[in-house]
Design an enzyme around this catalytic site. Structure first.
Site, short mmCIF file in Angstrom:
data_model
loop_
_atom_site.label_atom_id
_atom_site.label_comp_id
_atom_site.label_asym_id
_atom_site.label_seq_id
_atom_site.Cartn_x
_atom_site.Cartn_y
_atom_site.Cartn_z
CG HIS A 130 -1.84 -1.24 0.91
ND1 HIS A 130 -1.88 -1.91 1.65
CD2 HIS A 130 -3.70 -0.77 0.66
CE1 HIS A 130 -3.13 -2.90 0.42
NE2 HIS A 130 -3.93 -1.35 0.64
CE LYS A 134 -4.09 0.19 5.10
NZ LYS A 134 -5.15 0.33 5.42
N1 LIG Z 1 -12.56 -0.63 2.17
C1 LIG Z 1 -12.13 0.09 1.22
O1 LIG Z 1 -12.44 0.10 0.04
C2 LIG Z 1 -11.38 0.57 0.99
C3 LIG Z 1 -10.98 1.57 2.57
N2 LIG Z 1 -10.07 2.21 2.71
C4 LIG Z 1 -10.11 2.39 4.10
O2 LIG Z 1 -10.40 4.10 4.74
C5 LIG Z 1 -10.12 4.85 5.53
C6 LIG Z 1 -9.96 5.97 5.20
O3 LIG Z 1 -8.40 5.78 4.05
P1 LIG Z 1 -7.82 6.85 3.56
O4 LIG Z 1 -8.99 7.57 2.58
O5 LIG Z 1 -7.35 6.96 2.24
O6 LIG Z 1 -7.61 8.22 4.39
P2 LIG Z 1 -7.72 9.97 4.76
O7 LIG Z 1 -6.40 9.44 5.77
O8 LIG Z 1 -7.18 10.20 3.06
O9 LIG Z 1 -8.91 10.32 5.57
C7 LIG Z 1 -9.43 10.15 6.26
C8 LIG Z 1 -10.12 11.38 6.61
O10 LIG Z 1 -11.10 11.70 7.10
C9 LIG Z 1 -11.60 12.44 8.33
N3 LIG Z 1 -11.28 12.35 9.18
C10 LIG Z 1 -10.93 11.94 10.81
N4 LIG Z 1 -11.01 11.82 11.57
C11 LIG Z 1 -12.73 12.29 10.83
C12 LIG Z 1 -13.82 12.94 12.39
N5 LIG Z 1 -13.63 11.22 13.38
N6 LIG Z 1 -14.78 12.89 11.92
C13 LIG Z 1 -14.59 12.52 10.79
N7 LIG Z 1 -13.58 12.53 9.68
C14 LIG Z 1 -12.42 12.61 10.14
C15 LIG Z 1 -9.89 13.21 8.26
O11 LIG Z 1 -9.11 14.17 8.23
C16 LIG Z 1 -9.33 12.51 6.58
O12 LIG Z 1 -9.56 13.35 5.69
C17 LIG Z 1 -8.76 3.38 6.20
O13 LIG Z 1 -9.06 3.10 7.11
C18 LIG Z 1 -8.45 2.51 4.88
O14 LIG Z 1 -7.85 1.65 5.08
C19 LIG Z 1 -9.52 2.44 2.07
C20 LIG Z 1 -9.58 3.17 0.55
C21 LIG Z 1 -9.96 1.46 -0.29
O1 LIG Z 2 -5.85 2.41 2.72
C1 LIG Z 2 -5.96 1.91 1.78
O2 LIG Z 2 -5.75 2.78 0.90
C2 LIG Z 2 -6.88 1.15 1.27
N1 LIG Z 2 -7.73 0.19 2.71
C3 LIG Z 2 -8.11 -0.61 2.86
C4 LIG Z 2 -7.68 -1.71 3.63
O3 LIG Z 2 -7.06 -1.60 4.36
O4 LIG Z 2 -8.34 -3.08 3.29
C5 LIG Z 2 -8.47 -1.44 1.99
C6 LIG Z 2 -7.51 -1.05 0.14
O5 LIG Z 2 -6.54 -2.48 0.19
C7 LIG Z 2 -6.93 0.22 0.18
#
Ligand SMILES: NC(=O)C1=CN([C@@H]2O[C@H](COP(=O)(O)OP(=O)(O)OC[C@H]3O[C@@H](n4cnc5c(N)ncnc54)[C@H](O)[C@@H]3O)[C@@H](O)[C@H]2O)C=CC1
Ligand SMILES: O=C(O)C1=N[C@H](C(=O)O)C[C@H](O)C1
EC number: 1.17.1.8
Length: 245
Positions: A130, A134
């Site tokens: 990743h 992350k």
């Molecule tokens: N299920 C899926 O398909 C995917 C899951 N993810 C997961 O999504 C999560 C976020 O990933 P990213 O967008 O890359 O992170 P990021 O750090 O770019 O975005 C997170 C956002 O949440 C905000 N935030 C933090 N605390 C908050 C609160 N209490 N209330 C509202 N907003 C708050 C931050 O200010 C930031 O803007 C991670 O856990 C990641 O692993 C990421 C990509 C795909």
């Molecule tokens: O943080 C990410 O970027 C992603 N988070 C999810 C995970 O932890 O599996 C999904 C994807 O891998 C991207």
């Protein structure tokens, strides 16, 4: 029109979700909320999508459930104990919840096929790669893949993967998720990638999935947004069942 609220709206995934919702004819972006903003704006929504941080997602989700909103959660960090807590909240609240470690259709298929293939091989290991921003390791996807593989192998009565290691540097063999070794790489230039390595009887079967950008997760997220209200279960894990798997 389904009204959608986004939590983590200024983040990498949240921003992508806002754009995807705005581009869909049947969805309306009702609220875009990030850290420090009042959650009250989300009461204008039917469905809230959360892509925030494992450390805050439980509080966000509890607020959504208490306020009778449906929730689609992509944030990682849900272990069995957290899932039990969510189930307990849902017993006396009207909303439904979908929690998925990965909304990419290819990634979901990889998890599904890995689970099917794993009992046929002596050895299995997972390598996920990743972007270096992350927060969690291993990824939620790798963790879930390992759990599914371990369950499938246990059900089939397959022995643990052979490993004669008796000494080595701490961490050299990765983390151990239910007996499946998971290796987490953090690399500038990467988005989200996973390999499931299956080996035995003179052959190695490698299953690989690559998310090239965050738009790749949007078909799955929008599917969940459209279907969460009509789910037969109050809590749905993963989007496998939404895809008919
Ligand atoms: N299920 C899926 O398909 C995917 C899951 N993810 C997961 O999504 C999560 C976020 O990933 P990213 O967008 O890359 O992170 P990021 O750090 O770019 O975005 C997170 C956002 O949440 C905000 N935030 C933090 N605390 C908050 C609160 N209490 N209330 C509202 N907003 C708050 C931050 O200010 C930031 O803007 C991670 O856990 C990641 O692993 C990421 C990509 C795909
Ligand atoms: O943080 C990410 O970027 C992603 N988070 C999810 C995970 O932890 O599996 C999904 C994807 O891998 C991207």
């Amino acid at each position: 029109m389904i009204k959608v609220g986004v939590l983590g709206a200024r983040g990498r995934m949240g921003g992508e979700v806002c754009r995807a919702v705005e581009g869909a004819d049947d969805l309306e972006l009702a609220a875009a909320v990030d850290e420090g903003d009042a959650l009250d704006a989300l009461t204008a929504a039917d469905v809230v999508v959360d892509f925030t941080h494992p450390g805050v997602v439980m509080d966000n989700l509890q607020w959504c459930v208490k306020n009778g909103l449906h929730a689609v959660v992509g944030t990682t960090g849900f272990d069995a104990s957290r899932l039990d807590t969510v189930r307990s909240w849902l017993t006396d609240a009207p909303g439904n919840v979908i929690i998925a470690p990965n909304f990419g259709v290819g990634a979901v298929l990889m998890m599904h096929f890995a689970q099917k293939a794993a009992p046929f091989f002596e050895s299995v290991e997972i390598v996920e790669t990743h972007h270096p921003n992350k927060a969690d390791a291993p990824s939620g996807t790798a963790h879930r893949t390992a759990e599914l593989i371990a369950a499938a192998r246990a059900e089939a009565g397959v022995a643990p993967s052979p490993d004669a290691t008796t000494s080595g540097l701490h961490g050299a063999r990765g983390s151990d998720v239910d007996g499946v070794h998971v290796h987490a790489v953090r690399l500038a230039g990467a988005v989200a990638h996973q390999e499931v390595l299956l080996g035995g009887h003179g052959e190695i079967f490698t299953m690989r999935h690559d998310s090239m950008n965050r738009a790749s997760f949007m078909p799955g997220v929008l599917l969940a947004v459209r279907e969460v209200a009509g789910r037969p279960d109050r809590l749905t894990l993963g989007i496998e069942s939404l895809l008919g798997l």
